[in-house]
Design a protein around this motif. Structure first.
Motif, PDB file in Angstrom:
ATOM      1  N   GLY A  15       0.540  -1.241  -0.142  1.00 34.54           N
ATOM      2  CA  GLY A  15      -0.058   0.353   0.131  1.00 34.54           C
ATOM      3  C   GLY A  15       0.808   1.198   0.106  1.00 34.54           C
ATOM      4  O   GLY A  15       0.716   2.088  -0.329  1.00 34.54           O
ATOM      5  N   SER A  16       1.755   1.649   0.840  1.00 34.33           N
ATOM      6  CA  SER A  16       2.820   2.560   0.928  1.00 34.33           C
ATOM      7  C   SER A  16       3.986   2.000   1.301  1.00 34.33           C
ATOM      8  O   SER A  16       4.360   0.845   1.557  1.00 34.33           O
ATOM      9  CB  SER A  16       2.497   3.809   1.774  1.00 34.33           C
ATOM     10  OG  SER A  16       1.966   3.270   3.137  1.00 34.33           O
ATOM     11  N   SER A  17       5.010   3.268   1.417  1.00 37.73           N
ATOM     12  CA  SER A  17       6.395   3.013   1.584  1.00 37.73           C
ATOM     13  C   SER A  17       6.035   2.804   3.283  1.00 37.73           C
ATOM     14  O   SER A  17       6.654   2.115   4.189  1.00 37.73           O
ATOM     15  CB  SER A  17       7.481   4.179   1.755  1.00 37.73           C
ATOM     16  OG  SER A  17       6.255   5.038   1.978  1.00 37.73           O
ATOM     17  N   GLU A  18       5.483   3.852   3.934  1.00 34.58           N
ATOM     18  CA  GLU A  18       5.272   3.359   5.572  1.00 34.58           C
ATOM     19  C   GLU A  18       4.681   1.931   5.925  1.00 34.58           C
ATOM     20  O   GLU A  18       5.122   1.067   7.275  1.00 34.58           O
ATOM     21  CB  GLU A  18       4.132   4.574   6.365  1.00 34.58           C
ATOM     22  CG  GLU A  18       5.245   5.522   5.835  1.00 34.58           C
ATOM     23  CD  GLU A  18       4.947   6.398   4.610  1.00 34.58           C
ATOM     24  OE1 GLU A  18       3.971   5.765   3.445  1.00 34.58           O
ATOM     25  OE2 GLU A  18       4.956   7.812   4.191  1.00 34.58           O
ATOM     26  N   ALA A  19       3.695   1.373   5.034  1.00 35.41           N
ATOM     27  CA  ALA A  19       3.510   0.413   5.862  1.00 35.41           C
ATOM     28  C   ALA A  19       4.200  -0.899   5.174  1.00 35.41           C
ATOM     29  O   ALA A  19       4.465  -1.844   6.077  1.00 35.41           O
ATOM     30  CB  ALA A  19       1.740   0.025   4.693  1.00 35.41           C
ATOM     31  N   LEU A  20       5.368  -0.848   4.346  1.00 35.50           N
ATOM     32  CA  LEU A  20       6.115  -1.185   4.283  1.00 35.50           C
ATOM     33  C   LEU A  20       6.926  -1.450   5.630  1.00 35.50           C
ATOM     34  O   LEU A  20       7.883  -2.687   6.152  1.00 35.50           O
ATOM     35  CB  LEU A  20       7.169  -1.482   3.068  1.00 35.50           C
ATOM     36  CG  LEU A  20       7.698  -1.929   2.281  1.00 35.50           C
ATOM     37  CD1 LEU A  20       7.722  -3.781   2.357  1.00 35.50           C
ATOM     38  CD2 LEU A  20       8.759  -1.041   1.380  1.00 35.50           C
ATOM     39  N   ASP A  21       7.483  -0.093   5.961  1.00 35.39           N
ATOM     40  CA  ASP A  21       8.474   0.451   7.332  1.00 35.39           C
ATOM     41  C   ASP A  21       7.654  -0.941   8.230  1.00 35.39           C
ATOM     42  O   ASP A  21       8.783  -1.525   9.116  1.00 35.39           O
ATOM     43  CB  ASP A  21       8.843   1.394   7.419  1.00 35.39           C
ATOM     44  CG  ASP A  21       9.255   2.517   6.176  1.00 35.39           C
ATOM     45  OD1 ASP A  21      10.297   0.762   5.274  1.00 35.39           O
ATOM     46  OD2 ASP A  21       9.671   3.278   5.769  1.00 35.39           O
ATOM     47  N   ALA A  22       6.082  -0.498   8.489  1.00 37.54           N
ATOM     48  CA  ALA A  22       5.474  -1.200   9.855  1.00 37.54           C
ATOM     49  C   ALA A  22       5.857  -3.264   9.639  1.00 37.54           C
ATOM     50  O   ALA A  22       5.919  -3.627  10.612  1.00 37.54           O
ATOM     51  CB  ALA A  22       4.698  -0.293   9.547  1.00 37.54           C
ATOM     52  N   GLU A  23       5.325  -2.790   8.299  1.00 34.51           N
ATOM     53  CA  GLU A  23       5.504  -5.244   8.372  1.00 34.51           C
ATOM     54  C   GLU A  23       6.808  -5.361   8.227  1.00 34.51           C
ATOM     55  O   GLU A  23       7.310  -6.210   9.359  1.00 34.51           O
ATOM     56  CB  GLU A  23       5.516  -5.035   6.677  1.00 34.51           C
ATOM     57  CG  GLU A  23       5.343  -6.834   6.540  1.00 34.51           C
ATOM     58  CD  GLU A  23       4.289  -7.062   7.174  1.00 34.51           C
ATOM     59  OE1 GLU A  23       4.692  -8.447   7.992  1.00 34.51           O
ATOM     60  OE2 GLU A  23       3.586  -6.699   7.803  1.00 34.51           O
ATOM     61  N   PHE A  24       8.362  -4.810   7.944  1.00 34.28           N
ATOM     62  CA  PHE A  24       9.761  -4.844   8.668  1.00 34.28           C
ATOM     63  C   PHE A  24      10.635  -4.912  10.068  1.00 34.28           C
ATOM     64  O   PHE A  24      10.697  -6.098  10.272  1.00 34.28           O
ATOM     65  CB  PHE A  24      10.636  -3.648   7.642  1.00 34.28           C
ATOM     66  CG  PHE A  24      11.898  -4.320   7.452  1.00 34.28           C
ATOM     67  CD1 PHE A  24      12.712  -5.331   6.956  1.00 34.28           C
ATOM     68  CD2 PHE A  24      12.670  -3.777   8.603  1.00 34.28           C
ATOM     69  CE1 PHE A  24      14.479  -5.480   6.595  1.00 34.28           C
ATOM     70  CE2 PHE A  24      14.204  -4.362   8.963  1.00 34.28           C
ATOM     71  CZ  PHE A  24      14.846  -5.177   7.705  1.00 34.28           C
ATOM     72  N   GLU A  25       9.676  -3.539  10.810  1.00 30.25           N
ATOM     73  CA  GLU A  25       9.526  -4.015  11.562  1.00 30.25           C
ATOM     74  C   GLU A  25       8.567  -4.682  13.059  1.00 30.25           C
ATOM     75  O   GLU A  25       9.484  -5.172  13.543  1.00 30.25           O
ATOM     76  CB  GLU A  25       9.043  -2.404  12.493  1.00 30.25           C
ATOM     77  CG  GLU A  25      10.222  -0.953  11.847  1.00 30.25           C
ATOM     78  CD  GLU A  25      11.461  -1.080  12.578  1.00 30.25           C
ATOM     79  OE1 GLU A  25      11.494  -1.566  13.630  1.00 30.25           O
ATOM     80  OE2 GLU A  25      12.018  -0.811  11.698  1.00 30.25           O
TER      81      GLU A  25
END
Length: 379
Positions: free
Chosen positions: A285-295
């Motif tokens: 969905g977005s880069s923020e969602a990708l960062d949250a999934e990575f964390e």
């Protein structure tokens, strides 16, 4: 003075200690000795007669073959009268003697048993490994390797270099194999660069990656048009293998593996295409969602690592308590700390190197087996 002829005194049969003296020869032994002497004399006379006959047939006198006192014999005098025996394996001697063909040369004793192979009738099985000839439809066996390309025997070096150049241009769609450009074509059908609108685009990228971009824009915007490996796309953008293998979803380039040519080919993806799919609603969905999934994944990984460490620590504590319980049950005979209770052997400490404690300044030695520490003072 006595006129008798001096004679050799008879041999004394001096027997050693513990041995009997040798008895005289019997008449039968004397008869055999005389027969052997007469046979040897007859063989010698026969050999001399044959040698004289060969010398007369050659036209030389018999006296020339006899060595002269104080003179060195020549090589011709020795080779002409005395032919080499059949056991000599000298090629030079064989060439000189016409009556001794090469077939009569016998091999050495150590080489009499050998296997003669006919290499014209043998087949190279490649050591039992599968090759391209065995399975022509297996892509894993058809790995492109520059070392396998060899110049044909009926082609000169210049023709071979020209053929290699043409194959490279055809593969990269460059030079005479580049699609033609004409200003008379309809502008709506012309393929131009998506950044600057130039007509000179990279046709290989347009065909395999479906990206219309020129060479100058590729160097100008590396953050968008750089190539990512399959491992980078999987770890950085959290994409799965089925998604990366789908050419309709993510087109890619295949190049030989730089580490080893027999490994799988390297798959390269365009960065902006990977980011468009990863940041779309189909994936994260977005880069923020990708960062949250990575964390979240890193937190889960850390939690699993700590849980595994706690499990091993509890296991160690349980085994330590069991050992302490067994030691208490045995009482005074249980031994000291570090003793092996299973074999009832007394533990012998093996002290390591002395290390100064930074808090107290006193040297401390530690046993490498049980971990016991003792302080050491130097006077």
């Amino acid at each position: 003075m006595s006129a008798e002829r001096p004679s050799t005194p008879p041999r004394q049969n001096a027997a050693g200690p513990g041995q009997l003296p040798r008895g005289p020869l019997t008449p039968e032994q004397k008869r055999k000795m005389e027969l052997n002497r007469m046979k040897a004399k007859a063989l010698r006379e026969q050999h001399e007669a044959e040698l004289a006959a060969k010398t007369r047939s050659a036209g030389t006198s018999p006296n020339t073959s006899q060595p002269t006192q104080g003179l060195k014999r020549s090589h011709a005098s020795m080779t002409a009268s005395n032919p080499p025996p059949s056991t000599v394996r000298d090629a030079r001697t064989t060439a000189l003697s016409s009556d001794r063909p090469l077939d009569e040369i016998k091999p050495a004793r150590n080489f009499t048993r050998y296997v003669e192979y006919d290499f014209s009738k043998m087949t190279d099985t490649k050591g039992g490994f599968l090759t391209q000839e065995d399975d022509p439809f297996n892509k894993a066996l058809h790995v492109p390797d520059d070392k396998e390309a060899q110049k044909p025997a009926n082609m000169t070096q210049r023709e071979w270099e020209r053929q290699q150049l043409l194959q490279s241009l055809r593969r990269n769609r460059e030079g005479p194999f580049e699609p033609g450009l004409s200003v008379l074509d309809d502008k709506s059908k012309q393929k131009t660069c998506r950044e600057c609108g130039s007509l000179e685009i990279d046709w290989k990228w347009e065909e395999q990656l479906r990206c219309q971009i020129c060479h100058s824009c590729k160097d100008k915007y590396p953050d968008k048009y750089s190539l990512l490996t399959k491992t980078e796309a999987r770890e950085d953008y959290l994409l799965t293998d089925p998604e990366l293998r789908d050419e309709e979803l993510l087109p890619h380039l295949e190049k030989p593996n730089p580490h080893k040519s027999t490994w799988n080919s390297m798959m390269l993806y365009l960065r902006y295409q990977v980011e468009e799919y990863a940041f779309s609603d189909k994936k994260w969905g977005s880069s923020e969602a990708l960062d949250a999934e990575f964390e979240r994944r890193e937190t889960d990984k850390k939690r699993r690592r700590e849980a595994k460490f706690k499990t091993k620590l509890n296991d160690l504590k349980k085994r330590t308590r069991v050992e302490a319980y067994r030691r208490n049950r045995q009482g005074a005979a249980g031994g000291d700390f570090g003793d092996d209770l299973s074999t009832n052997r007394k533990h012998v400490h093996q002290w390591g190197r002395t290390v100064d404690n930074p808090e107290t300044g006193i040297g401390v030695k530690t046993c490498v087996d049980c971990g016991m520490e003792v302080e050491e003072l130097e006077f």
